[in-house]
Design an enzyme around this catalytic site. Structure first.
Site, mmCIF file in Angstrom:
data_model
loop_
_atom_site.group_PDB
_atom_site.id
_atom_site.type_symbol
_atom_site.label_atom_id
_atom_site.label_comp_id
_atom_site.label_asym_id
_atom_site.label_seq_id
_atom_site.Cartn_x
_atom_site.Cartn_y
_atom_site.Cartn_z
ATOM 1 N N HIS A 1 0.473 -24.514 -58.785
ATOM 2 C CA HIS A 1 0.997 -24.819 -57.440
ATOM 3 C C HIS A 1 -0.144 -25.034 -56.464
ATOM 4 O O HIS A 1 -1.308 -24.886 -56.812
ATOM 5 C CB HIS A 1 1.973 -23.745 -56.969
ATOM 6 N N ASP B 1 -5.936 -20.598 -53.917
ATOM 7 C CA ASP B 1 -6.474 -19.746 -54.969
ATOM 8 C C ASP B 1 -6.029 -20.222 -56.360
ATOM 9 O O ASP B 1 -6.298 -19.586 -57.363
ATOM 10 C CB ASP B 1 -6.113 -18.275 -54.740
ATOM 11 N N GLU C 1 1.658 -13.580 -64.005
ATOM 12 C CA GLU C 1 1.011 -12.936 -62.863
ATOM 13 C C GLU C 1 1.573 -11.525 -62.728
ATOM 14 O O GLU C 1 2.637 -11.221 -63.266
ATOM 15 C CB GLU C 1 1.303 -13.732 -61.584
ATOM 16 N N HIS D 1 -3.873 -12.048 -62.523
ATOM 17 C CA HIS D 1 -3.511 -12.136 -61.120
ATOM 18 C C HIS D 1 -2.917 -10.822 -60.614
ATOM 19 O O HIS D 1 -1.795 -10.763 -60.137
ATOM 20 C CB HIS D 1 -2.499 -13.288 -60.932
#
Lengths: 591, 982
Positions: free
Chosen positions: A68, A72, A203, A414
């Protein structure tokens, strides 16, 4: 044994600078290419020299996938492709491809124009980089090359966020990027089918949090805004340009519509306006409500929300203003804050996290007197509210996704190491799968057990299934055939076919056995006796007495000869091929 | 066989010739003959079809041709008698046909044909089963099994047939095609033996346990077959077979299937089993504990609320609602969600709100970190995926798809209705749903809350959230909320005050909500008298020492406050002492003007105006009802008095009834209905009393105005009686039609006396006699009850009437009309008059609606309709322009809403347009009820009993009498079309 290797270059036990290398069945894929917000030196970008010391990246990497548009996750992309040098394909969804360059340009401007850094990528580099991007649709299977294929799933989080399935043969990896399992006002929830990947890379930002229902937060937010506006106060909502801002806009817009309110809502111009344009375009990526009603009215064509002008801040009467940036550290939001802080009727709502040292953090921690530039003291009389709107899956959401996808292994990225530890333990305990959490630069190797497809001829399959009972999906089944391995392909064919193909002659095995019987009669009489006996015993088989004095039972041949030495002993010669079941029925002991 | 067929075909052909010759001779047909003819007519055309089919199929050279013929053939229906013949022809071709697609079509046609009403397919069953034997194509096999299913469902009473079909199905269960297995399972599900006894009797192989057979296919390799197997099992359950508990385990495994349709069906199966064996004990896997089956199933279905497919989620959420035997412990878990942040326990917003409330500092502002996590959590104890019911509703209510959310709200409602403690718990969640983004969901949750409102008391913070919705711009939401407030319990006086303040705010924002708000306050007051009492001085703004100014009596807000107070005062005798003088005056005024909102009060120094009806009297013994019946009986008994007496009595009774209708709203329909009837009677009597009948014809051309007007009015009234009231039964319809017939007779007589010449009379007489005839046919069963009536006498004289001249007919009619008796009108149980009230436009505006002439302007119309049957078809909007031009608008079906039984709401837009005017002028808008006498109850009866074709030829006097009845007060709208500027 085949293996999948995963090496995080960023986001391993860390948040920010997502960049994960995956090698699967000889293919190398890079997942995300982000920058780190916290650093301003070389550490802000992943260490690409890890991939290859000498030689071009393009030769080593088969493709790059961007999940996306958050910096980051894509911030290092122009640096990686233009400055380090990568010419292979970059995959992202259409909305990401549209919005990503805006953010990169903004980021570049701040770094180069404001902070005055040199040796940074240029606008042209961003453009060149975007030319290498291949846009994909949701659930579209894209063949990167003959073996590697990727497929995007909806992930919520922000507009255009996607989870990617990377598949080579029957080995597969799913990378989630950032995702959200609860829908919000403008986006739906992440969804994946039961694809049973070998590895799920997820994540884990909120690994140790289970969040309350979103409704309470929304209701509180609306109530606060509504009350202030009714009192005649002004509401300031500092936001970042993309993502949450749109959600809050939709929230307020629909509330205004529902409650028939008249107070104006303003939105600071610039970046946000541009982004809103894309939200209008990519309606299919939004949630059910917006998708269903856009024919009548596109929800992002705001009726009540207008563009903000600097002069409006001094207008009398109630109003709501969304202004950037979100932490009140500079820019328009800070200007407006200064103007309004003195009136206790006004209110500021902080919809997200604030970094230490910013004005936002100070007022949230209860400071009432702020020292501004030039030794001014600003007394804050306005109300300060905090509302957390975040679009990551919480612990329950992560577990739910794992349950949906049913992976064989899970790998956490993440997130913070300590929190990951907890989630890892939970995943192993509840799903009984292995869970890994490598640090940056650490390689995790996962052994897979791929199933090998074998072609079978239809005739053989039908013949074999006709013999046994009903085919049962859950049980393995035994079948007869010849496996031919030729030119990297496997085929299961019938023996005759195999012989024909290989040009071999068929050999038949016959087993013989001699049985001695004490029988003083003549040979043919013995034969007759045996024949009669067999006929009596084996009613279901065809027993024949051939004119040459032998007996056949199906394919079994029986001949009787007199023993050369002892005429009273007859020798019965029994001869049969391999596949015989009848023999069991014949008991020569009875003689 | 072929020879037989050919013979049949020729037979039919010859018959055709015969009949058509016969038919051509008939010119004029009596009804009797006609029916005969119509029956023959049928045979006349259709058998030739089957013959033609045979010929066509023989002609067909290629499969495509044959397919075309079959397709053409399938477009037309085949009548019962020739089905068998057609089937035989088709079967014959079936065996000859090599092409699978043609066979498939034939097989499907066989199924279609066996569906023909009145045809018993047992004669073709054997053939159909035989065709299965040699069939190779899987598709055709599946289609044939489908045909067998159709045949089987038509012959369900025959157990041996069913047995045989099930046997056939079992044989094909091993087929390799999923389509065939699917159909087999479907067949077994629909036809498998349900009763245990029968299965044993039959004893053959098919007596095998069908459940076992179906259960074996739960593990089929094809998901479609698995689904079909579960569906078949459910089908068996629906047909009354008690499913074995043993399949529960299998069904549970299916919940983890890869395919959504399998999971969806499995959820249903689990639900069914949980209802069958709620109390059985099942073990919990991986532990040695045991729980009740219904609890286990509940847990499993709850788990499915977070399934990946929304279809399954909707299914699961819906079914949760009907699992009422589940133990409360499990039930309450569904609302439970343990929060944590950074591994520390956190309280939910709901818990915090509750705490704030109980600690008494409700209005405190929120601080950052207010929701900061408190105690540490033991990491081992946290269970992230609970296998049980945990948080199922929390997930369901937060779902992405509104279908799931609605289903969850509905389930919540059903469960809360049966468990008060659960109701209390789910309140917070329901209140949250009031802010959903989809209006439907909000509305549904408000309705849900209303349904469970007797189990709950709202906390102040909850009330606050509820009341915030009052500002919603959707009228539906606001009205639903008003209804909710009508029946909620509020715990504190602050709560009442809050509610009142918010309602008044609502009133100023949306003045059209007036009625609804007053009604809401009425109930709020009467439910909480003790809570209102301490608020009274503040609300009335009275002061112990000073006189305060008298509020404006016409202020809707002030009326709202008074409604609240007066209703509370009804059960709180100390309250009137707090009133000031003007309050008493206002009471008297309101009691009179808004009697439905203001109750009778026992005020000091005042008599109770009317004693309330004591509840011990049931409505049937209600004095007003008695009065109604008595007055009617009086009228019916006194029919032989002298005409003068009758007239007076009728007039009085009509007056009484009309007044009664105004006073007693529940009897209004009945009173009006009878009053209208009596009015018709009165008019008829008056018309017959006219002197004109004695004078020579040419002299009173003027006076007859009264008689013909009376006739006209009676006609109109009868249409009103027939179509404006809901609940009119056929007994009443006869009387109404009879009255109409009398009016028509009167019309005929009057015309006969006023017109010269006989020519026009011929037609009229003919028409009248036809009407009498059709009346007789329609109401033949009711005739015996009409002794001595007009029509009774007329029918006696019928032979004479048919032959005599018009002038004689008129004479006879006149005498019969005078001699006929007055028919007693039986009253139905419930009778309601359709009424409509236009809320918007209000007609009060002085600002003309300006628009450019030639263009259109949209006028919002909002009206409530009561007791209108089928409003979509009947209600029209009429716009009358000042130049006399009238416009009729048909509202869209979607414009009607149905808020309650018998009530409808029309919210629509009417487009106006006109040429330019010099002045603004008013137009009238009203609602009309359209009727069509063809669609009346009597006429539908004919249509059902006779052939459609014969009906066409029959005299249909009433055919197409359409009209409209205005049933609302007209509203005037001021408009001004401006000339277009150039």
């Amino acid at each position: 044994m085949p293996e999948i290797k995963v090496t995080p270059l960023g986001a391993g036990q860390d948040v920010g600078r997502s960049c994960i290398l995956v090698s699967i069945a000889g293919k190398n894929v890079m997942l995300d290419c982000g920058m780190h917000m916290g650093y301003n030196d070389d550490r802000r970008f992943p260490d690409f020299s890890y991939i290859t010391q000498n030689g071009r990246l393009t030769d080593f990497l088969d493709c790059v996938i961007i999940s996306h548009f958050h910096l980051d996750h894509c911030g290092a992309l122009p640096y990686f492709s233009e400055m380090v040098g990568y010419d292979g394909p970059i995959y992202m969804t259409h909305p990401t491809k549209a919005i990503c360059p805006i953010l990169l340009e903004d980021y570049r401007k701040i770094t180069v124009d404001k902070k005055g850094e040199t040796n940074f990528f240029t606008s042209q580099m961003i453009k060149d980089c975007m030319k290498k991007v291949v846009a994909v649709h949701l659930h579209q299977t894209v063949q990167v090359d003959e073996e590697l294929e990727i497929k995007a799933y909806y992930a919520g989080h922000v507009l255009g966020a996607a989870m990617f399935q990377i598949k080579v043969g029957c080995e597969s990896v799913v990378y989630t990027g950032d995702y959200n399992m609860t829908p919000d006002r403008h986006l739906g929830a992440a969804w994946i089918d039961k694809c049973r990947p070998d590895l799920l890379i997820t994540e884990s930002t909120y690994a140790t949090t289970i969040r309350d229902s979103k409704r309470c937060r929304e209701r509180d937010f609306l109530k606060k805004v509504h009350e202030t506006v009714e009192r005649g106060g002004k509401v300031l909502i500092p936001v970042f340009a993309l993502g949450r801002a749109q959600e809050l806009c939709i929230l307020l817009e629909t509330f205004w519509e529902r409650m028939n309110l008249k107070a104006p809502i303003y939105f600071s111009t610039g970046l946000t306006e541009k982004a809103n344009h894309y939200y209008k375009l990519f309606i299919t990526w939004t949630n059910q409500k917006i998708r269903k009603t856009f024919v009548q009215r596109n929800m992002f064509e705001f009726k009540h929300i207008k563009a903000f002008d600097r002069a409006f801040a001094d207008n009398p009467g109630p109003m709501v203003v969304f202004a950037t940036p979100g932490m009140l550290h500079a820019g328009q939001s800070l200007q407006i804050f200064r103007k309004w802080a003195g009136n206790e009727k006004n209110m500021v709502i902080m919809p997200g996290y604030c970094v230490q040292g910013t004005v936002g953090h100070k007022i949230l921690s209860g400071q009432r007197k702020l020292e501004m530039e030039g030794r001014q003291i600003l007394e804050v009389k306005m109300q300060v509210e905090y509302m957390s709107f975040s679009a990551h899956a919480d612990a329950k959401g992560i577990m739910q996704l794992i349950r949906q996808a049913e992976p064989r292994n899970v790998l956490l990225v993440h997130g913070e190491a300590k929190k990951m530890e907890f989630l890892k333990q939970k995943i192993e305990q509840e799903f009984h799968v292995n869970c890994y959490m490598p640090a940056n630069g650490e390689t995790t190797t996962i052994f897979t057990n791929p199933s090998i497809p074998v072609d079978i001829s239809l005739g053989l399959l039908k013949r074999e299934t006709a013999i046994g009972l009903l085919p049962d999906a859950k049980k393995p089944k035994l079948m007869h055939g010849t496996l031919i391995m030729k030119d990297n392909s496997f085929r299961l064919v019938s023996p005759e076919q195999a012989l024909k193909e290989l040009g071999l002659a068929e050999h038949q095995l016959r087993f013989t056995c001699r049985v001695h019987i004490q029988d003083p009669r003549k040979e043919h009489e013995t034969v007759l006796r045996v024949y009669n006996h067999l006929k009596g015993v084996l009613k279901d088989y065809s027993v024949q007495h051939l004119p040459d004095g032998s007996i056949t039972v199906e394919s079994i041949l029986i001949q009787a000869t007199a023993h050369s030495e002892d005429q009273g002993t007859k020798v019965l010669l029994v001869s049969w091929t391999y596949q015989v079941g009848i023999l069991e029925d014949i008991h020569f002991n009875q003689f | 066989m072929a020879a037989h067929l050919k013979k049949r075909v020729y037979e039919e052909f010859t018959k055709v010739v015969q009949v058509s010759a016969e038919g051509s001779e008939l010119c004029r047909v009596t009804p009797q003959q006609h029916e005969d003819l119509s029956a023959k007519k049928l045979r006349l055309t259709k058998p030739s079809k089957s013959a033609a089919l045979h010929v066509d199929l023989c002609k067909a050279t290629s499969p495509a041709d044959a397919l075309q013929y079959l397709l053409q053939f399938a477009r037309k229906p085949v009548e019962v008698e020739s089905v068998e013949g057609v089937v035989r022809i088709l079967l014959e071709h079936y065996y000859k046909e090599n092409d699978a697609s043609v066979r498939l079509k034939i097989a499907s046609l066989l199924g279609l044909l066996s569906k023909t009403a009145g045809f018993s397919p047992d004669c073709i069953m054997d053939d159909a089963i035989n065709t299965l034997q040699n069939e190779k194509s899987h598709q055709v096999l599946a289609q044939l099994l489908d045909t067998l299913l159709v045949i089987g469902t038509k012959l369900t009473e025959n157990p041996s047939v069913r047995m045989r079909l099930v046997e056939v199905a079992c044989k094909h269960l091993t087929d390799s095609s999923h389509g065939v297995r699917n159909k087999c399972l479907q067949l077994i599900g629909c036809l498998g033996p349900v009763e245990k006894g029968v299965a044993k009797e039959a004893e053959s192989q098919a007596a095998k346990d069908v459940q076992k057979i179906i259960g074996d296919h739960f593990n089929d390799q094809d998901p479609r077959v698995r689904t079909a197997a579960i569906k078949a099992m459910l089908q068996l359950h629906e047909r009354g077979l008690k499913l074995q508990q043993a399949i529960y385990g299998q069904a549970c495994k299916l919940l983890a299937d890869d395919y959504e349709q399998v999971r969806s069906a499995a959820v249903q199966l689990i639900w069914v089993l949980s209802q069958l064996y709620p109390e059985s004990i099942v073990p919990i896997p991986s532990s040695n504990e045991e729980i009740r089956l219904v609890d286990d199933a509940f847990g499993k279905i709850c788990h499915m609320v977070s399934d990946g497919s929304w279809v399954v989620r909707v299914q699961a959420a819906k079914l949760l609602g009907s699992m009422q035997q589940v133990s409360s412990h499990f039930l309450e878990q569904t609302l439970d969600k343990k929060l944590m942040s950074d591994l520390r326990r956190k309280r939910t917003a709901h818990e915090r709100a509750k705490e704030l409330y109980s600690s008494g500092e409700f209005s405190s502002g929120r601080k950052w970190g207010d929701d900061a996590p408190k105690e540490e959590i033991d990491t081992g104890a946290v269970n992230l995926i609970e296998s049980g019911a945990c948080g199922a509703f929390v997930h369901g209510l937060e779902d992405e798809m509104y279908e799931v959310r609605i289903a969850a709200v509905e389930a919540l409602c059903m469960l809360a209705q049966s468990s008060p403690s659960f109701a209390e718990k789910c309140l917070d969640f329901l209140v949250d749903m009031f802010n959903d983004e989809i209006e439907e969901v909000r509305l549904q949750s408000i309705h849900t809350m209303r349904k469970i409102s007797n189990n709950i008391t709202l906390r102040e913070d909850q009330l606050d959230t509820v009341l915030a919705v009052l500002e919603d711009s959707s009228r539906d939401i606001r009205e639903a909320l008003h209804e909710l407030l009508c029946c909620t319990n509020v715990s504190t006086k602050e709560g009442i005050h809050l509610a009142l303040v918010e309602l008044l705010k609502n009133l100023t924002k949306y003045p059209t909500d007036r009625e609804s708000i007053w009604k809401c306050l009425k109930f709020l007051g009467s439910r909480h008298p003790t809570l209102v009492l301490p608020l009274v001085p503040e609300l009335l703004s009275t002061h112990p020492f000073f006189d305060t100014p008298e509020p404006d009596m016409d202020d809707p807000a002030y009326i709202a406050v008074l409604v609240l107070i007066f209703n509370a005062a009804k059960s709180c005798p100390t309250m009137p002492a707090l009133f000031s003088d003007h309050t008493f005056r206002h009471y008297a005024y309101l009691r009179d003007s808004l009697s439905h909102l203001v109750p009778p009060l026992r005020l000091p120094g005042r008599k109770l105006v009317s004693s309330p009806v004591s509840p011990s009297i049931t409505p049937h013994e209600d004095p007003s009802q008695q009065f109604l019946h008595q007055s009617l009986e009086r009228v019916y008994n006194l029919q032989h008095l002298d005409p003068q007496g009758i007239q007076e009595l009728l007039e009085f009774t009509i007056r009484d009834l009309q007044r009664l209708g105004e006073l007693q709203s529940e009897l209004a329909g009945m009173a009006d209905f009878t009053a209208t009837y009596l009015q018709c009677q009165l008019l008829l009597i008056k018309a017959l009393q006219e002197k004109l009948w004695n004078v020579a014809a040419p002299l009173y051309l003027k006076q007859n105005a009264l008689a013909s007007a009376a006739a006209k009015q009676i006609l109109e009234e009868t249409y009103k009686m027939e179509f404006m009231y809901s609940g009119v039964e056929s007994r009443q319809v006869v009387i109404i039609h009879h009255m109409r017939l009398q009016a028509k007779a009167l019309q005929l007589i009057v015309t006969a006396r006023t017109t010269r010449g006989v020519e026009p009379l011929f037609g009229m007489c003919e028409k009248f006699l036809q009407e009498v005839d059709s009346f007789q046919r329609c109401f033949i069963s009711e005739l015996p009850q009409m002794q001595g009536s007009f029509v009774d006498k007329l029918l006696d004289l019928m032979p004479r009437l048919v032959t005599s001249k018009p002038s004689e007919v008129v004479k006879i009619l006149q005498t019969t009309l005078r001699q006929s008796t007055f028919l007693h009108l039986p009253l139905p149980e419930r009778l309601h008059r359709a009424s409509a009230n236009i809320i918007e436009p209000t007609g009060e505006s002085d600002n003309p609606l300006r628009f450019t002439s030639g263009l259109v302007v949209a006028l919002d119309v909002d009206a409530t309709l009561e007791h209108v049957q089928d409003p979509q078809g009947t209600v029209k909007v009429q716009v009358l322009y000042p130049d006399g031009q009238a416009q009729l608008i048909h509202p869209k079906p979607a414009d009607f809403r149905n808020p309650g039984p018998g009530r409808h709401r029309l919210i629509t837009q009417v487009y106006l347009s006109h040429t330019a005017w010099t002045e603004p002028c008013q137009i009238e808008v009203r609602l009309l009820l359209a009727y069509n006498s063809n669609k009346s109850k009597a006429a539908t009866k004919i249509a059902k009993s006779t052939w459609n074709e014969s009906l066409e030829a029959l005299p249909q006097p009433e055919n197409g009498i359409e009209g409209t009845i205005p049933f609302s007060k007209p509203v005037k709208v001021y408009i001004m079309p401006k000339p277009a500027r150039r």
